[in-house]
Design an enzyme around this catalytic site. Sequence first.
Site, short mmCIF file in Angstrom:
data_model
loop_
_atom_site.label_atom_id
_atom_site.label_comp_id
_atom_site.label_asym_id
_atom_site.label_seq_id
_atom_site.Cartn_x
_atom_site.Cartn_y
_atom_site.Cartn_z
N ASP A 42 0.81 -1.21 0.00
CA ASP A 42 0.00 0.00 0.00
C ASP A 42 0.85 1.27 0.00
O ASP A 42 2.05 1.23 0.29
CB ASP A 42 -0.88 0.05 1.26
N ASP A 43 0.15 2.37 -0.26
CA ASP A 43 0.62 3.75 0.01
C ASP A 43 1.72 4.29 -0.90
O ASP A 43 2.17 5.42 -0.70
CB ASP A 43 1.09 3.91 1.47
N HIS A 96 -5.77 3.13 -4.27
CA HIS A 96 -5.83 3.32 -2.81
C HIS A 96 -6.27 4.76 -2.50
O HIS A 96 -5.80 5.36 -1.54
CB HIS A 96 -4.45 3.01 -2.22
N HIS A 108 -5.42 9.71 0.07
CA HIS A 108 -5.35 9.04 1.38
C HIS A 108 -5.62 10.00 2.54
O HIS A 108 -5.08 9.83 3.63
CB HIS A 108 -3.97 8.39 1.56
N HIS A 137 3.64 -2.39 3.05
CA HIS A 137 3.71 -1.06 2.45
C HIS A 137 5.01 -0.94 1.67
O HIS A 137 6.06 -1.33 2.17
CB HIS A 137 3.62 0.01 3.54
#
Length: 437
Positions: A246-247, A298, A302, A389
């Site tokens: 992620d991210d 995603h 965010h 991540h």
Amino acid sequence: MQTYRVYKHERYSRRRRKRKTTLTVFLLVLVIALVGVAAFVIFKPGSSVNNLKVSGITDSAVNLKWDKTENADSYCVFWKTSDTDYKKAKNIKQNSYNLTKLSQTTEYEICACAVFDTSEGGKSESKSIYTVASKPKVTQAETKEEGSVKIKWNKNSKAKYYTVQYKSSSDSAFSDKNSQKIKQSSDPTATIKKLTPGGSYDVRVRAVTYHNEKKVNGMWCTLGVTAFKKQRAIDPNKPMVALTFDDGPSNGTANERILNVLEKYGAKATFFMIGNRALEHPDNVKRKAQLGMELGNHSWDHTRYGEQVTASDIKRCSDAIFSITGQYPTAFRPPGGMVTDAIKSECQSENMPLYLWDVDTEDWSTRDASTTYSKAVDEVSDGDIILMHEIYDSTADAIEKIVPQLIKKGFQIVTCSELIEAKTGEKPQPGELYYNG
Ligand code: ZN
């Protein structure tokens, strides 16, 4: 006597008439002179705009520039098409103007004038311009042919034909040798063949129109695309695991190091990327596409969670990934793992299943490679989705050991889509939520 008198009277009357005529002429000249002076004061003849130049013609705009006119307070610009009256832009302070909001493939007459106080001076010579065709809206279409790319775009009714060019993403410029001419049709499509399967390419398309029998090239639309590559064979009877990151992308080297490891072992993972970060690191996103990683969404930035996540947060991220790779993301993970009905329904309309996880390495909190390693390797079982991540060096350190170890334990390392398809026998459903296979 009588005759003389008459004569004298006539002479007298003639003289009077002559004097009257002189007076009339004098008054007339005076009026003309006054009008002339007034006209000079008001209109300042000779103060017309000179040397109007046009440049940078696009589908909707043109740059105008002209010589400064002495003592002008401001300028105005006029323009018209053959079917409309003049439109006018006023109070232009500089001797230049960017005329916008024009229509594509249209001829315009344009001229400029100087303004003194509130009155207009002489107009410039008018210029005629022809706006070019707008960018086609291009999308990558499905193809089943190994090493090919198929694209399609919206028809531009003004086009005579289209030009399509391509290059490898690593090449700096397009060249005419990789160029094709596509006939006008209701559903224009081009297929480019003999590319490297899975290779990353840039394709561009423009409409070509004709004006006064001269060819006019339209605006290019450029798109990143991936040449079709047949999916690798996954054995549904052998254990498998989906690594998810992620991210990203981010500054630093962690994300590239993770890709290096996956590439080395022929492993595929799913990357849930943040839209604005993707735009900051397009080369990383392209590399993921090229390596056959699953591109995941995603959200745009965010910053919103759960009920706060808007359809546009999701859509903007998809558009960002598409603009870089020519592929829409095929998976969604909500920020913070908070799923709502609104998020599900937006994912459904964007053709994305939702994925959470059942193994959390907590790499974001421990930032410790050995903890990340033991969570991923010791707690894993067949069909798991593992959360990590891609932005931490500790995660990159861990992944260098996790991937070979999982393979050694007999796991196939697959994407979320591959996992669900292999485990359930059917493709994951858009808008549906999955935790594991
Ligand atoms: Zn996140």
